[in-house]
Design a protein around this motif. Sequence first.
Motif, PDB file in Angstrom:
ATOM      1  N   PHE A 165     -21.037 -11.861  -3.361  1.00 21.73           N
ATOM      2  CA  PHE A 165     -19.990 -11.696  -4.868  1.00 21.73           C
ATOM      3  C   PHE A 165     -19.204 -10.077  -4.621  1.00 21.73           C
ATOM      4  N   PHE A 166     -20.514  -9.831  -4.549  1.00 22.93           N
ATOM      5  CA  PHE A 166     -19.410  -8.252  -4.602  1.00 22.93           C
ATOM      6  C   PHE A 166     -18.971  -8.475  -3.162  1.00 22.93           C
ATOM      7  N   ASN A 167     -18.818  -8.997  -2.498  1.00 24.88           N
ATOM      8  CA  ASN A 167     -18.747  -9.204  -0.842  1.00 24.88           C
ATOM      9  C   ASN A 167     -17.053  -9.496  -0.690  1.00 24.88           C
ATOM     10  N   SER A 168     -17.142 -10.742  -1.694  1.00 29.28           N
ATOM     11  CA  SER A 168     -16.365 -11.474  -1.652  1.00 29.28           C
ATOM     12  C   SER A 168     -15.113 -11.166  -2.384  1.00 29.28           C
ATOM     13  N   PHE A 169     -15.119 -10.453  -3.821  1.00 27.05           N
ATOM     14  CA  PHE A 169     -14.674  -9.035  -4.268  1.00 27.05           C
ATOM     15  C   PHE A 169     -14.181  -8.740  -3.849  1.00 27.05           C
ATOM     16  N   ILE A 170     -15.424  -7.502  -2.722  1.00 27.32           N
ATOM     17  CA  ILE A 170     -14.349  -6.257  -2.040  1.00 27.32           C
ATOM     18  C   ILE A 170     -13.372  -7.107  -0.976  1.00 27.32           C
ATOM     19  N   VAL A 171     -13.291  -8.055  -0.172  1.00 21.90           N
ATOM     20  CA  VAL A 171     -12.709  -8.871   0.943  1.00 21.90           C
ATOM     21  C   VAL A 171     -11.563  -9.124   0.001  1.00 21.90           C
ATOM     22  N   ALA A 172     -11.500 -10.613  -0.642  1.00 19.06           N
ATOM     23  CA  ALA A 172     -10.424 -10.650  -1.762  1.00 19.06           C
ATOM     24  C   ALA A 172      -9.462  -9.919  -2.632  1.00 19.06           C
ATOM     25  N   ILE A 173      -9.850  -8.739  -2.910  1.00 21.43           N
ATOM     26  CA  ILE A 173      -8.919  -7.426  -3.430  1.00 21.43           C
ATOM     27  C   ILE A 173      -8.685  -7.136  -2.593  1.00 21.43           C
ATOM     28  N   ALA A 174      -9.000  -6.607  -0.840  1.00 20.10           N
ATOM     29  CA  ALA A 174      -8.333  -5.847   0.022  1.00 20.10           C
ATOM     30  C   ALA A 174      -7.472  -6.599  -0.050  1.00 20.10           C
ATOM     31  N   VAL A 175      -7.537  -7.739   0.835  1.00 21.20           N
ATOM     32  CA  VAL A 175      -6.798  -8.742   1.472  1.00 21.20           C
ATOM     33  C   VAL A 175      -5.538  -8.564   0.889  1.00 21.20           C
ATOM     34  N   THR A 176      -6.094  -8.877  -0.693  1.00 17.86           N
ATOM     35  CA  THR A 176      -4.395  -9.232  -2.166  1.00 17.86           C
ATOM     36  C   THR A 176      -3.437  -8.157  -1.291  1.00 17.86           C
ATOM     37  N   ALA A 177      -3.960  -6.875  -2.267  1.00 13.30           N
ATOM     38  CA  ALA A 177      -3.495  -5.663  -1.258  1.00 13.30           C
ATOM     39  C   ALA A 177      -2.651  -5.130  -1.086  1.00 13.30           C
ATOM     40  N   LEU A 178      -3.110  -5.139   0.213  1.00 17.49           N
ATOM     41  CA  LEU A 178      -2.958  -4.904   1.503  1.00 17.49           C
ATOM     42  C   LEU A 178      -1.963  -6.202   2.132  1.00 17.49           C
ATOM     43  N   THR A 179      -1.896  -7.502   1.556  1.00 19.11           N
ATOM     44  CA  THR A 179      -0.576  -8.363   1.919  1.00 19.11           C
ATOM     45  C   THR A 179       0.567  -8.167   1.099  1.00 19.11           C
ATOM     46  N   ILE A 180       0.484  -7.672  -0.457  1.00 26.00           N
ATOM     47  CA  ILE A 180       1.336  -7.665  -0.879  1.00 26.00           C
ATOM     48  C   ILE A 180       2.284  -6.596  -0.941  1.00 26.00           C
ATOM     49  N   PHE A 181       0.985  -5.041  -0.492  1.00 23.94           N
ATOM     50  CA  PHE A 181       1.712  -3.917   0.171  1.00 23.94           C
ATOM     51  C   PHE A 181       3.359  -4.887   1.482  1.00 23.94           C
ATOM     52  N   LEU A 182       2.257  -4.637   2.237  1.00 19.19           N
ATOM     53  CA  LEU A 182       2.951  -4.869   3.862  1.00 19.19           C
ATOM     54  C   LEU A 182       3.875  -6.133   3.267  1.00 19.19           C
ATOM     55  N   CYS A 183       3.923  -7.027   3.152  1.00 17.03           N
ATOM     56  CA  CYS A 183       5.113  -7.764   2.356  1.00 17.03           C
ATOM     57  C   CYS A 183       5.979  -7.411   1.757  1.00 17.03           C
ATOM     58  N   SER A 184       6.035  -6.834   0.922  1.00 15.86           N
ATOM     59  CA  SER A 184       6.911  -6.365  -0.105  1.00 15.86           C
ATOM     60  C   SER A 184       7.392  -5.075   0.685  1.00 15.86           C
TER      61      SER A 184
END
Length: 213
Positions: free
Chosen positions: A5-24
């Motif tokens: 669960f810790f690994n999934s949270f790290i990966v999912a949160i990082a992917v989401t944050a980077l995607t939102i920032f770069l796409c914006s």
Amino acid sequence: FPKCFFNSFIVAIAVTALTIFLCSLAAYVFTRLEFKGRNIVFILYLSTMMIPITVRLIPSYNLCRNLNMLDTYMGMILPQVAWSIPFGTFLMRQFYMGIPKQLDEAAKIDGANHFQIFWKILLPNTKSSMATLGIYTFISAWNNLIWMLLSVRSESKWTVTLGISSICGASVIKQPTWNLIMGVIVIGMIPVLILFFAFQKYFMQSVAATGIK
């Protein structure tokens, strides 16, 4: 499973944050900046959406191997960000086009630069679109299995999907423990449900705004 669960949270949160920032940022460029060939670049940008995920796996794997990113968080995160950017940019661009450019002109008169316009005007007015993109991206990263099977080698880097697949095992060899599998799957769904209900208001606002347009 706590480590999964810790690994999934790290990966999912990082992917989401980077995607939102770069796409914006990319959406701001395609809607606010004038340069020659902008529409052609945008079409080429979106054409990558037509490439199936299975076709991208081998080049992505070779690239991560050459950069020594296999079995690392960087290798688990960055390819998923790259795959999410085309759709995310398209989604954010559609919302940015609905914001009047007169707001940008008024900010420029007050001395604002491009970054200030992006940060103080466009982002506050696109919370619903960012929430929608964030939900889609988080769910996609949380449920990703095929890339994790390729990029992760050590058990310490396992995500929830890898943990569930390890419990299932080969049903030909032994009978799967369905009670344990179903329990873990239900627990794995909880973060996604919490995320959706937490941002449900913004998600519904984005759907309503899309219908009005």
